[in-house]
Design a protein around this motif. Structure first.
Motif, PDB file in Angstrom:
ATOM      1  N   HIS A 198       0.857  -1.176   0.000  1.00  0.00           N
ATOM      2  CA  HIS A 198       0.000   0.000   0.000  1.00  0.00           C
ATOM      3  C   HIS A 198       0.898   1.232   0.000  1.00  0.00           C
ATOM      4  CE1 HIS A 198      -2.712   3.034   1.745  1.00  0.00           C
ATOM      5  NE2 HIS A 198      -3.656   2.338   1.134  1.00  0.00           N
ATOM      6  N   ARG A 199       0.476   2.262  -0.689  1.00  0.00           N
ATOM      7  CA  ARG A 199       1.313   3.440  -0.888  1.00  0.00           C
ATOM      8  C   ARG A 199       1.831   4.029   0.430  1.00  0.00           C
ATOM      9  NH1 ARG A 199      -1.290   8.496  -3.864  1.00  0.00           N
ATOM     10  NH2 ARG A 199      -2.998   7.109  -3.426  1.00  0.00           N
ATOM     11  N   ARG A 200       0.960   4.255   1.392  1.00  0.00           N
ATOM     12  CA  ARG A 200       1.389   4.863   2.655  1.00  0.00           C
ATOM     13  C   ARG A 200       2.291   3.940   3.459  1.00  0.00           C
ATOM     14  NH1 ARG A 200      -4.048   5.689   3.794  1.00  0.00           N
ATOM     15  NH2 ARG A 200      -4.749   7.061   2.161  1.00  0.00           N
ATOM     16  N   ARG A 201       1.941   2.670   3.500  1.00  0.00           N
ATOM     17  CA  ARG A 201       2.730   1.726   4.308  1.00  0.00           C
ATOM     18  C   ARG A 201       4.116   1.486   3.693  1.00  0.00           C
ATOM     19  NH1 ARG A 201      -0.267  -0.191   8.463  1.00  0.00           N
ATOM     20  NH2 ARG A 201      -2.506  -0.343   8.143  1.00  0.00           N
ATOM     21  N   VAL A 202       4.192   1.408   2.378  1.00  0.00           N
ATOM     22  CA  VAL A 202       5.502   1.225   1.723  1.00  0.00           C
ATOM     23  C   VAL A 202       6.338   2.487   1.888  1.00  0.00           C
ATOM     24  CG1 VAL A 202       6.651   0.889  -0.498  1.00  0.00           C
ATOM     25  CG2 VAL A 202       4.697  -0.528   0.111  1.00  0.00           C
ATOM     26  N   ALA A 203       5.739   3.648   1.710  1.00  0.00           N
ATOM     27  CA  ALA A 203       6.480   4.904   1.877  1.00  0.00           C
ATOM     28  C   ALA A 203       6.984   5.047   3.307  1.00  0.00           C
ATOM     29  CB  ALA A 203       5.600   6.092   1.495  1.00  0.00           C
ATOM     30  N   LEU A 204       6.142   4.727   4.282  1.00  0.00           N
ATOM     31  CA  LEU A 204       6.548   4.808   5.676  1.00  0.00           C
ATOM     32  C   LEU A 204       7.639   3.783   5.983  1.00  0.00           C
ATOM     33  CD1 LEU A 204       6.203   6.050   8.471  1.00  0.00           C
ATOM     34  CD2 LEU A 204       4.369   4.394   8.888  1.00  0.00           C
TER      35      LEU A 204
END
Length: 186
Positions: free
Chosen positions: A40-46
Motif C-alpha cells: 500500500h502506498r502509505r505503508r511502503v512509503a513509511l
C-alpha cells in the motif's frame, strides 16, 4: 502494470519466506499480520522512510532494527529492510557529510571543519580495528553524533515524499493510459 503489482512482484511473499531457512519465523509472523506486508502506498512509503532513517545510523544490525521499527509503526517490513541498503559504502560520505553539517547547525558550531587524521588500520591485527575506528570517529566529534539522527529524519522524510509522490504518479499515469485506450476502442 500498477505500482502495487510491481511491488508485489518484487517482494517475496510470506509463504516464500516460510520456505527459506532462517526466515521461517518472519514468514509466519507476517502471514498473521498482513498489514505489515501489504503493498500500500502509505505503508511502503513509511517503511522505506523508517528503513532509511535507521540505516543512516551505523549499527551492525540495521536490517533487523529496521524490521522492528517497521513492525512498531505498522509499516511495510520489506520496504524498511530494503531501504537500509541505500546506506552503503558509496553513500556513506555524502550521508555523513550531511550529518556533520546538520549536527554543526543544531549545535551552533561555526568556522572551518577540522578533518580527522587518516584512518589507519593494521590489517595484520584485526583486534586493533575497533580502537582505531572508535578513535577516528571520536575525532569527527559531537556534530556527527548529533547529526546522524537528524540526517536520518531528513533523509527518511525525503524518501517518504519521493515514494509516496512517485507511487501516486505511477497510478495517475496508469489511469490516464487506460482512459486513452478506452477512448481509442470507442
Amino acid at each position: 502494470m500498477t505500482a502495487s503489482r510491481i511491488a508485489r512482484r518484487l517482494l517475496p511473499s510470506p509463504e516464500t519466506l516460510e520456505q527459506t531457512r532462517g526466515l521461517k519465523w518472519l514468514g509466519q509472523y507476517l502471514r498473521d499480520r498482513p498489514w505489515l506486508w501489504v503493498a500500500h502506498r502509505r505503508r511502503v512509503a513509511l517503511g522505506a522512510a523508517l528503513g532509511l532513517a535507521v540505516g543512516v545510523i551505523p549499527l551492525p544490525t540495521q536490517m533487523l532494527m529496521a524490521a522492528a521499527v517497521a513492525i512498531l509503526f505498522r509499516a511495510n517490513v520489506a520496504a524498511a529492510i530494503a531501504a537500509t541498503w541505500l546506506t552503503n559504502p558509496l553513500t556513506l560520505v555524502p550521508i555523513w557529510g550531511l550529518a556533520i553539517f546538520l549536527g554543526r547547525q543544531v549545535l551552533g558550531v561555526h568556522g572551518p571543519i577540522s578533518a580527522p587524521k587518516e584512518l589507519a588500520l593494521d590489517w595484520a591485527d584485526p583486534g586493533s580495528w575497533w580502537h582505531a575506528i572508535s578513535q577516528w570517529l571520536s575525532e569527527l566529534g559531537t556534530p556527527l553524533l548529533v547529526g546522524l539522527p537528524c540526517a536520518g529524519v531528513v533523509l527518511g522524510a525525503t524518501l517518504y515524499v519521493v515514494v509516496y509522490v512517485g507511487w501516486w504518479g505511477v497510478i495517475r499515469y496508469e489511469r490516464r493510459r487506460r482512459l486513452r485506450e478506452r477512448e481509442l476502442r470507442v
